[in-house]
Design an enzyme around this catalytic site. Structure first.
Site, mmCIF file in Angstrom:
data_model
loop_
_atom_site.group_PDB
_atom_site.id
_atom_site.type_symbol
_atom_site.label_atom_id
_atom_site.label_comp_id
_atom_site.label_asym_id
_atom_site.label_seq_id
_atom_site.Cartn_x
_atom_site.Cartn_y
_atom_site.Cartn_z
ATOM 1 N N LEU A 41 0.794 -1.022 -0.312
ATOM 2 C CA LEU A 41 0.051 0.176 0.106
ATOM 3 C C LEU A 41 0.661 1.334 0.127
ATOM 4 O O LEU A 41 1.919 1.582 0.482
ATOM 5 C CB LEU A 41 -0.939 0.428 1.299
ATOM 6 C CG LEU A 41 -1.660 -1.237 1.379
ATOM 7 C CD1 LEU A 41 -2.589 -1.041 2.303
ATOM 8 C CD2 LEU A 41 -2.739 -1.253 -0.107
ATOM 9 N N HIS A 42 0.485 2.290 -0.270
ATOM 10 C CA HIS A 42 1.133 3.716 -0.639
ATOM 11 C C HIS A 42 -0.126 4.804 -1.030
ATOM 12 O O HIS A 42 -0.757 4.778 -0.405
ATOM 13 C CB HIS A 42 1.601 3.244 -1.635
ATOM 14 C CG HIS A 42 1.271 3.402 -2.816
ATOM 15 N ND1 HIS A 42 0.783 4.637 -3.891
ATOM 16 C CD2 HIS A 42 0.914 2.528 -3.872
ATOM 17 C CE1 HIS A 42 -0.348 4.933 -4.922
ATOM 18 N NE2 HIS A 42 -0.286 2.881 -4.467
ATOM 19 N N ASP A 43 0.724 6.153 -0.733
ATOM 20 C CA ASP A 43 0.021 7.745 -0.467
ATOM 21 C C ASP A 43 -0.057 8.038 -1.845
ATOM 22 O O ASP A 43 -0.488 9.152 -1.365
ATOM 23 C CB ASP A 43 0.894 8.153 0.849
ATOM 24 C CG ASP A 43 2.204 8.154 0.638
ATOM 25 O OD1 ASP A 43 2.267 7.922 -0.683
ATOM 26 O OD2 ASP A 43 2.647 9.379 1.440
ATOM 27 N N GLY A 44 0.463 7.364 -2.997
ATOM 28 C CA GLY A 44 0.260 8.324 -4.013
ATOM 29 C C GLY A 44 -0.634 8.262 -4.461
ATOM 30 O O GLY A 44 -1.937 7.322 -4.183
ATOM 31 N N GLY A 81 -4.058 3.529 -7.758
ATOM 32 C CA GLY A 81 -3.499 3.621 -7.449
ATOM 33 C C GLY A 81 -3.099 1.910 -7.407
ATOM 34 O O GLY A 81 -1.429 1.452 -6.842
#
Length: 121
Positions: A41-44, A81
Site C-alpha cells: 500500500l502507498h500514499d500516491g 493507485g
C-alpha cells in the site's frame, strides 16, 4: 519529469511470496480489504502523465528501466493507485495491467520507502 510518486505505507503479509516471483503489487490506501494481504500500500495520488516504455521506475534508490506497459496499467494507476510491476525483463506484458521492467535484484521492501516513475529525459 516525475510522473508518479508515493511512499509505501503498509506491506501485506503475503507480499514476500510475490517478491520471490519478482512481482510487486501496489495499491493506493483505499485498496479493497481482500487485496490488502498481498499488496504494497502507498500514499500516491496523481498520475501526472502516462507511464511508457523508456521511463524509469524507482524502488527506493534502485532504478529500473520500464520495458513494457499493459493497456490498462495507466488507468489502474490513475484510478486505484494499482500498479503491477513485473521485474522480468520482458518487452511484452503478460497481462493488461502489467508494467514490465528490467530484470535485476529487488531491494528489501520497507514501509516509508519511496516509489517513483520518471520519464527518461
Amino acid at each position: 519529469m516525475v510522473k508518479y510518486e508515493a511512499r509505501i505505507t503498509n506491506i501485506g503479509p503475503y507480499v514476500a511470496e510475490f517478491v520471490e516471483e519478482n512481482v510487486l503489487v501496489f495499491f493506493g490506501s483505499e485498496a479493497p480489504e481482500e487485496l490488502v494481504e498481498f499488496a504494497i500500500l502507498h500514499d500516491g495520488k496523481t498520475l501526472a502523465e502516462a507511464v511508457a516504455p523508456g521511463d524509469h521506475f524507482f524502488l527506493g534508490d534502485t532504478r529500473y528501466a520500464v520495458l513494457a506497459v499493459g493497456e490498462v496499467a495507466n488507468s489502474n494507476l490513475a484510478n486505484l493507485g494499482h500498479l503491477v510491476v513485473k521485474v522480468n525483463g520482458q518487452n511484452e506484458p503478460e497481462m493488461p495491467g502489467d508494467v514490465c521492467v528490467e530484470a535485476k535484484p529487488l531491494p528489501p521492501i520497507e514501509v516509508g520507502m519511496r516509489i517513483k516513475i520518471e520519464d527518461s529525459k
